[in-house]
Scaffold this motif. Structure first.
Motif, PDB file in Angstrom:
ATOM      1  N   GLU D 204       0.803  -1.210   0.000  1.00 13.51           N
ATOM      2  CA  GLU D 204       0.000   0.000   0.000  1.00 13.51           C
ATOM      3  C   GLU D 204       0.848   1.277   0.000  1.00 13.51           C
ATOM      4  O   GLU D 204       0.576   2.222  -0.709  1.00 13.51           O
ATOM      5  N   PHE D 205       1.902   1.297   0.820  1.00  8.17           N
ATOM      6  CA  PHE D 205       2.680   2.534   0.961  1.00  8.17           C
ATOM      7  C   PHE D 205       3.986   2.484   0.186  1.00  8.17           C
ATOM      8  O   PHE D 205       4.812   3.367   0.343  1.00  8.17           O
ATOM      9  N   ASN D 206       4.180   1.453  -0.596  1.00 11.95           N
ATOM     10  CA  ASN D 206       5.433   1.275  -1.313  1.00 11.95           C
ATOM     11  C   ASN D 206       6.628   1.382  -0.361  1.00 11.95           C
ATOM     12  O   ASN D 206       7.604   2.089  -0.605  1.00 11.95           O
ATOM     13  N   LEU D 207       6.528   0.700   0.785  1.00 11.32           N
ATOM     14  CA  LEU D 207       7.553   0.773   1.816  1.00 11.32           C
ATOM     15  C   LEU D 207       8.759  -0.093   1.468  1.00 11.32           C
ATOM     16  O   LEU D 207       8.630  -1.094   0.782  1.00 11.32           O
ATOM     17  N   THR D 208       9.891   0.335   1.961  1.00 10.99           N
ATOM     18  CA  THR D 208      11.100  -0.463   1.839  1.00 10.99           C
ATOM     19  C   THR D 208      11.419  -1.021   3.219  1.00 10.99           C
ATOM     20  O   THR D 208      11.368  -0.281   4.203  1.00 10.99           O
ATOM     21  N   TYR D 209      11.705  -2.311   3.300  1.00 14.86           N
ATOM     22  CA  TYR D 209      11.980  -2.911   4.598  1.00 14.86           C
ATOM     23  C   TYR D 209      13.435  -3.351   4.713  1.00 14.86           C
ATOM     24  O   TYR D 209      13.981  -3.940   3.780  1.00 14.86           O
ATOM     25  N   VAL D 210      14.014  -3.087   5.876  1.00 17.71           N
ATOM     26  CA  VAL D 210      15.224  -3.817   6.266  1.00 17.71           C
ATOM     27  C   VAL D 210      14.771  -4.723   7.397  1.00 17.71           C
ATOM     28  O   VAL D 210      14.398  -4.251   8.468  1.00 17.71           O
ATOM     29  N   PHE D 211      14.714  -6.005   7.125  1.00 20.16           N
ATOM     30  CA  PHE D 211      14.087  -6.958   8.025  1.00 20.16           C
ATOM     31  C   PHE D 211      15.178  -7.769   8.717  1.00 20.16           C
ATOM     32  O   PHE D 211      15.857  -8.581   8.093  1.00 20.16           O
ATOM     33  N   ILE D 212      15.330  -7.511  10.027  1.00 22.64           N
ATOM     34  CA  ILE D 212      16.400  -8.188  10.751  1.00 22.64           C
ATOM     35  C   ILE D 212      15.842  -9.407  11.442  1.00 22.64           C
ATOM     36  O   ILE D 212      14.802  -9.322  12.109  1.00 22.64           O
ATOM     37  N   SER D 213      16.487 -10.554  11.270  1.00 22.94           N
ATOM     38  CA  SER D 213      15.905 -11.768  11.819  1.00 22.94           C
ATOM     39  C   SER D 213      16.959 -12.838  12.006  1.00 22.94           C
ATOM     40  O   SER D 213      18.023 -12.796  11.403  1.00 22.94           O
ATOM     41  N   HIS D 214      16.658 -13.786  12.879  1.00 29.70           N
ATOM     42  CA  HIS D 214      17.543 -14.939  12.989  1.00 29.70           C
ATOM     43  C   HIS D 214      16.845 -16.166  12.415  1.00 29.70           C
ATOM     44  O   HIS D 214      17.414 -17.230  12.344  1.00 29.70           O
ATOM     45  N   ASP D 215      15.583 -15.980  12.018  1.00 31.61           N
ATOM     46  CA  ASP D 215      14.765 -17.122  11.622  1.00 31.61           C
ATOM     47  C   ASP D 215      14.764 -17.259  10.101  1.00 31.61           C
ATOM     48  O   ASP D 215      14.152 -16.487   9.382  1.00 31.61           O
TER      49      ASP D 215
END
Lengths: 335, 314, 285, 276
Positions: D204-215
């Motif tokens: 919807e918002f054309n967002l950019t994600y930096v997704f930090i995860s260990h999974d």
């Protein structure tokens, strides 16, 4: 551990300098100049006064006066009492053992009763015992000890006539006081009944002085135990099949003692403040009574010296407690 | 801005606002209800609170409640025992003191002093302590070190000793005693506030507020401080009672309120010489102090139970 | 005879808001040499039963069961003293937070040795030797040096190894692992799981894995019990559970796994809720 | 999608100085040792690693909480250097963060409405009524109800709180959202809901994600590009398929091997091995 210790001592230095500043300013902050105060209503002729002021260094700039004061302190010169004309330090050292004897008995009483009571209350949480112990502790914690002392005197000295009203030992005994500790000196004197008399004199003041520390230690022990009993490692100890005595008395208590030791250390201040009141009520010849008497006699150099010495004692005891704390807490010992 | 607001007429707009406001009030009410629930679980705390409120009423309406004026001396009734003892008089329920003043009336007027002392001392110590503690905990560094060293210096003196010395400087009297006690109690608030701020300042919600653009003042007093209040409220209650105790102790040593003020500690000091002759002149003022302090401490314990999140969750 | 047999276990907690039923009639059976996984999300009561077996529930808990037997002995009727001879020796347990589960005031060597002292008649030197042997068995390097370490000087993974050493000290017949790897990194988790399975295979003990992680279930279990809000949803052997889950909740859980995602969106448990939640569950007053 | 990089990071470093005592020299701990990457507008970069690998430090630098020691970060064409210039209103509106623990990231004494309005209050001149409407609209967008507006955080479940935290983070319509383990503290079923919500909002918002995860399973599901970090270094960086199908670094391989597999074939293989 060494680093911990050095750090703690390092912290003491600025505090001690601050304490000397407070003691130094005390005399300067008194309304009127010190000599007028000391001379009281008799008055003093101006020439003699100017002479005295010069002698005592009061005409020099403040910072110079402070440095002189600091120098005197480091040489062990804490001034002279205007009333007895004796050095403050000498007077202090004569009276100090009486206060130590009283305070040690009080803290011993508080620790020996308070810790078991707190443990018991925590283990039986919510029970009748818990509620009575904690109720009593709260009453003790709320006690105006100067009144409590008077009440005990009415009961035990007035009505029951079991204990003497004041002093450290009955006047019929006379023997050298080498250590200053009446219990020890009376034993060493070999006089019949002297030790018993000393004990009877000591009981009421100790009970009065122990009241608040006892209540605080019991409450703190209980809450520390309750907190520790909910920890994972206590569950582990149970899961190992250990007996409840071992789980509570070893695994839980060992950890609960860590905050309790801090609390016990904090009682030094409480004991010394309490000693001021207790010694006044029981005419106990210690530094508390000395201080109150000096204030009412306007013997201000004594007050100044006592201020410094008492603060120093509090700081030293706190340092010892910190070291103890480090010793019982492996997280500090091994870093 | 949004579809919803674009189509709204002013009438529905206020309706929405009213609905939200009532929802918000409900949430606040739910918080308070929950707080009261946990507080009222502690029977002692409720009793303490009731006693304290009664004491406030008595103190406020002292002239109406007290049977006699506090300083009227009845020359025919020196050291009259309480009414139930042999020789007691119905006019003096708790007896009279050495100069024939009614003890009950003096105790009732004395409540005014004790409560007044508590309020003033806690206000001074708390407000000063919070400001210094928040600054020390939030900024850390040299400011922190300086503030905490000064507090260490104050704490190196036993409280009563420092209060005595301050009174010696300022001169005996109730006002000076209050200032001295407030100064002595202050470091505890500073330490407590600082510790609470330290534990909160790196929490995610504070970082989030900073990212939302909150400045230092807002972070300190609007974001962090409200979350540090629980221990402070408990400490304030306990300080209220220790202020009463310390003021009474100073009065007892002749350094607090001066005779003929009907302050409880001062009354005790005046009564001391009669302890073995007239137990009542000594017993009742002390009992008044004890019960008042006990009631306030009971409330403090109840507050701790109700505000302590650790206990709440278990 | 099964190693552990529990029938119709109900556990209720007394709370300020009234009694709360944490377990509502669950059954478990574990045989020697078997790995049983109990899987569920928070609030499923997955740990409660085993804490009840160990006698670790708080006083506010009321436990009732038709049967709760270990090797045929009824645990419910055992005196606390007799029960303590079983707990820690024949049944032992490890927990989720390894560092917090070890006593910070005592050395590792002391804490392991304590189990031996309580449950065996080994002499002091025999115990010392056995502790070192145990530390070796759980893969702690330089065990002689580690004896005098305190828990805070070790990593989470090492602490969990110590916990395991403590748990297997008396060669238990049943080991209960309550989320043993949740607090650990993936690579450490792998090592700990491998260690547990190796020890289990070597000794032939029963192993109960309590977990929320379907991956851990798939990697360890022989048989699986799926729980939701204090009730047992499904019990099956691990392959059939993943291959053809019977219960809608199990299906929901498996499809919510990101690795099983098929379309753009992950199906959520909410999408399935109507199928298995007949009535909203609440505290039975 | 090439060329439209909203986030450009070059050779980013972050050192912490560990204060020495009286006898020990201060030590320098490098939490991030020179990482470089780009993130294209509207895509998701997943940063994977275990505790202590520097991924949270990276998050704090990207969100301008902490300054970098060296290297450059460019967001939407603008270089950031908070050590020198601080954070402007404008920059703040470009990047926001969602934390791992939904219980710690909401102020316990702040009602949800105030939580959502705070960024608007502090960064815009929007009048109160408009702020309220914006907050209400956002509540709806993240799947909550208008009556939640006046409630306190403790009245919500973990999943709901994470929705609130996400709502707060996009109140200022940021371009870039740093998600620091946003679903690690949640139950599996709630995790799925939040991942779906994030996907919807991104679209919807054309967002950019930096997704930090260990999974890794979550990463595989959500990421366009993946960066694997190990002791402060980016040991693997590429598109999702490149990294998952053909890991090059030995650590990545270890990580993959350690991740539990919940597919039927792996279970069959394991059981066969166990029976043998």
């Amino acid at each position: 551990m060494l680093r911990f210790l050095v750090g703690r001592i390092g912290l003491l230095i600025p505090t001690f300098i601050g304490v000397t500043l407070v003691a130094f300013s005390f005399i300067r902050l008194l309304p009127g100049d010190p000599l007028d105060l000391l001379a009281g209503e008799r008055g003093i002729d101006p020439e003699r006064k100017a002479e005295l002021l010069r002698q005592m260094g009061f005409d020099k700039p403040m910072w110079q006066q402070y440095l002189m004061y600091l120098g005197d302190i480091l040489q062990g010169d804490l001034g002279t009492s205007f009333v007895s004309k004796k050095p403050v330090l000498t007077e202090f050292l004569t009276l100090f053992p009486a206060t130590v004897e009283l305070a040690l008995c009080a803290i011993l009483l508080a620790v020996l009763l308070g810790i078991p009571a707190g443990i018991f209350a925590a283990v039986k949480r919510g029970s009748f015992f818990d509620q009575s112990i904690m109720g009593t502790a709260l009453v003790g914690y709320s006690m105006p000890i100067f009144w409590w002392g008077l009440l005990l005197i009415i009961l035990f000295s007035g009505i029951l006539q079991w204990t003497p009203v004041s002093g450290r030992i009955s006047l019929i005994y006379f023997f050298p006081q080498d250590t200053g500790f009446m219990l020890i000196d009376s034993l060493r004197s070999g006089e019949k009944g002297a030790f018993a008399s000393a004990v009877r004199h000591l009981i009421l003041p100790s009970v009065v002085l122990a009241t608040i520390p006892l209540a605080v230690i019991a409450r703190q022990t209980r809450s520390a135990m309750l907190e520790v009993l909910g920890e994972d490692y206590v569950r582990t100890a149970r899961a190992k099949g250990l007996s409840p005595l071992r789980v509570i008395g070893l695994h839980a208590l060992r950890n609960a003692l860590i905050p309790v030791i801090t609390t016990i250390g904090l009682q030094v201040g409480v004991l010394l403040a309490g000693a001021i009141l207790t010694e006044t009520i029981f005419s106990w010849p210690g530094i508390g009574k000395w201080l109150v008497d000096s204030i009412s006699r306007r013997d201000y150099f004594v007050v100044q010296g006592a201020l410094l010495l008492i603060a120093a004692i509090v700081m030293i005891v706190n340092l010892i407690v910190d070291v103890l704390y480090g010793l019982v807490n492996p997280r500090i010992r091994h870093t | 801005m949004t579809e919803a607001s674009a189509t709204q007429t002013p009438a529905t707009e206020t309706a929405v606002a009213a609905k939200l406001a009532s929802e918000s009030r409900n949430a606040t009410k739910a918080m308070l209800t929950e707080f009261w629930y946990y507080f009222s679980q502690n029977r002692g705390a409720v009793i303490g609170l009731a006693f304290f409120l009664a004491l406030v009423v008595v103190a406020v309406f002292a002239p109406l409640v007290a049977p006699h004026a506090p300083d009227t001396q009845y020359r025919d009734s020196f050291l009259t025992p309480p009414v139930w003892e042999a020789g007691g008089k119905a006019a003096f329920l708790l007896g009279t003191d050495a100069v024939g003043r009614d003890i009950l009336s003096r105790l009732i007027y004395g409540a005014r002093y004790s409560l007044f002392i508590g309020v003033i001392v806690v206000t001074i110590a708390l407000s000063g302590g919070i400001v210094l503690g928040v600054i020390a905990g939030y900024f850390r560094g040299a400011v922190d070190t300086f503030i905490m060293r000064v507090m260490d210096i104050i704490l190196a003196f036993p409280s009563l000793l420092l209060a005595l010395v301050l009174v010696a400087i300022l001169g005996p009297g109730l006002t000076n005693a209050m200032i001295a006690i407030a100064l002595v109690l202050q470091p505890h608030f500073v330490r407590l506030t600082r510790a609470a701020v330290l534990s909160e300042r790196n929490r995610d919600y504070v970082v989030a507020a900073r990212l939302a653009g909150a400045g230092n003042m807002r972070l300190m007093f609007k974001t962090i401080l409200p979350n540090c209040l629980s221990p402070l409220i408990v400490q304030a209650t306990l300080s209220f009672s220790s202020a009463i105790l310390d003021a009474a102790a100073l009065g007892f040593l002749g350094m607090g309120a001066q005779p003929p003020t009907p302050e409880w500690g001062t009354m005790l000091a005046e009564a001391r010489e009669f302890i073995l002759r007239a137990w009542w002149v000594v017993t009742f003022p002390g009992l008044a102090i004890l019960i008042t302090v006990l009631a306030i401490n009971l409330v403090g314990d109840g507050l701790r139970d109700a505000l302590d999140p650790k206990l709440k969750r278990s | 005879m099964p190693l552990l047999e529990i029938r119709n276990l109900v556990v209720e907690f007394d709370t300020a808001a009234g009694p709360f039923r944490a377990l509502d009639g669950v059954d478990y059976t574990v045989d020697a040499g078997e790995v049983l996984a109990i899987v569920g999300e928070s609030g499923s009561g997955k740990s409660v039963a085993m804490l009840a077996v160990m006698g670790l529930l708080p006083d506010t808990a009321t436990i009732t069961a038709d049967r709760m037997a270990f090797e045929g002995r009824d645990l419910a009727t055992l005196s606390p003293k007799d029960r303590r001879q079983v707990i820690g020796k024949d049944i032992s347990m490890i927990f989720q937070e390894p560092i917090a589960s070890l006593n910070p005031c005592f050395t590792v060597g002391f804490q392991i040795g304590e189990v031996l002292k309580t449950h065996t008649r080994l002499s002091g030197s025999e115990r010392a030797a056995r502790v070192i042997e145990l530390l070796k068995a759980v893969g702690i390097p330089e065990p002689e040096r580690r004896l005098s370490s305190f828990p805070h000087q070790m990593s989470g993974g090492q602490c969990q190894r110590v916990m395991i050493a403590m748990a297997i000290a008396c060669s238990p017949k049943l080991l209960i692992a309550d989320e043993p790897t949740t607090a650990l990194d993936v690579t450490i988790q792998k090592q700990i799981l491998d260690l547990l399975l190796k020890l289990q295979a070597e000794s032939g003990m029963g192993l109960i894995m309590i977990t929320h992680d379907m991956g851990v279930v798939a990697e360890t279990a022989d048989r699986v019990v799926v729980q939701y809000q204090g009730r047992q949803m499904e019990e099956a052997d691990v392959l059939s559970l993943f291959e053809s889950p019977k219960h809608p909740y199990t299906k929901a859980l498996l499809s919510a796994l990101p690795e099983n995602a098929t379309g753009d969106r992950l199906p959520t448990v909410g999408d399935f809720r109507a199928l298995f939640e007949t009535a909203p569950k609440e505290a039975t007053a | 999608m090439s060329g439209d990089a909203i986030l450009k990071v070059r050779d980013l470093k972050r050192d912490y100085v560990i204060k020495g005592g009286i006898f020990t020299k201060p030590r320098i701990l490098s939490a991030v040792k020179g990482v470089s990457f780009d993130v294209e507008r509207g895509t998701t970069l997943a940063v994977v690693g275990e505790s202590g690998c520097g991924k949270s430090t990276l998050a704090r630098i990207l969100t301008m909480i902490d300054p970098a020691t060296a290297g450059t970060v460019e967001i939407d064409g603008q270089p950031i250097d908070i050590a020198k210039y601080g954070v402007s209103r404008e920059m703040r509106q470009k990047v926001q963060i969602v934390f791992q623990n939904p219980y710690g990231s909401l102020n316990p004494r702040q009602k949800i409405g105030a939580v959502l309005e705070e960024p608007l209050l502090l960064n815009t001149d929007m009048p109160a009524a408009e702020r309220r409407d914006a907050a209400l609209a956002m509540l709806q967008k993240v799947g909550l109800k208008p009556e939640h507006y006046g409630r306190y955080p403790h009245m919500f479940s973990g999943g709901q709180r994470q929705r609130i935290a996400i709502a707060r983070s996009i109140m200022l319509k940021p371009k870039l959202l740093v998600l620091d383990e946003p679903v690690s503290a949640l139950d599996l079923s709630v995790q799925a809901q939040i991942l779906n919500l994030l996907a919807d909002l991104q679209e919807e918002f054309n967002l950019t994600y930096v997704f930090i995860s260990h999974d890794l399973s979550v990463v595989r599901y959500i990421a366009d590009k993946v960066m694997v970090m190990y002791f402060g270094e980016a040991v693997e960086y590429g598109t999702r398929d490149e990294v998952f199908d053909n890991p090059r670094h030995s650590y990545t391989k270890t990580l993959f091997a350690a991740t539990p597999r919940a597919d039927v074939n792996s279970i069959k293989a394991r059981l066969a091995k166990r029976a043998a």
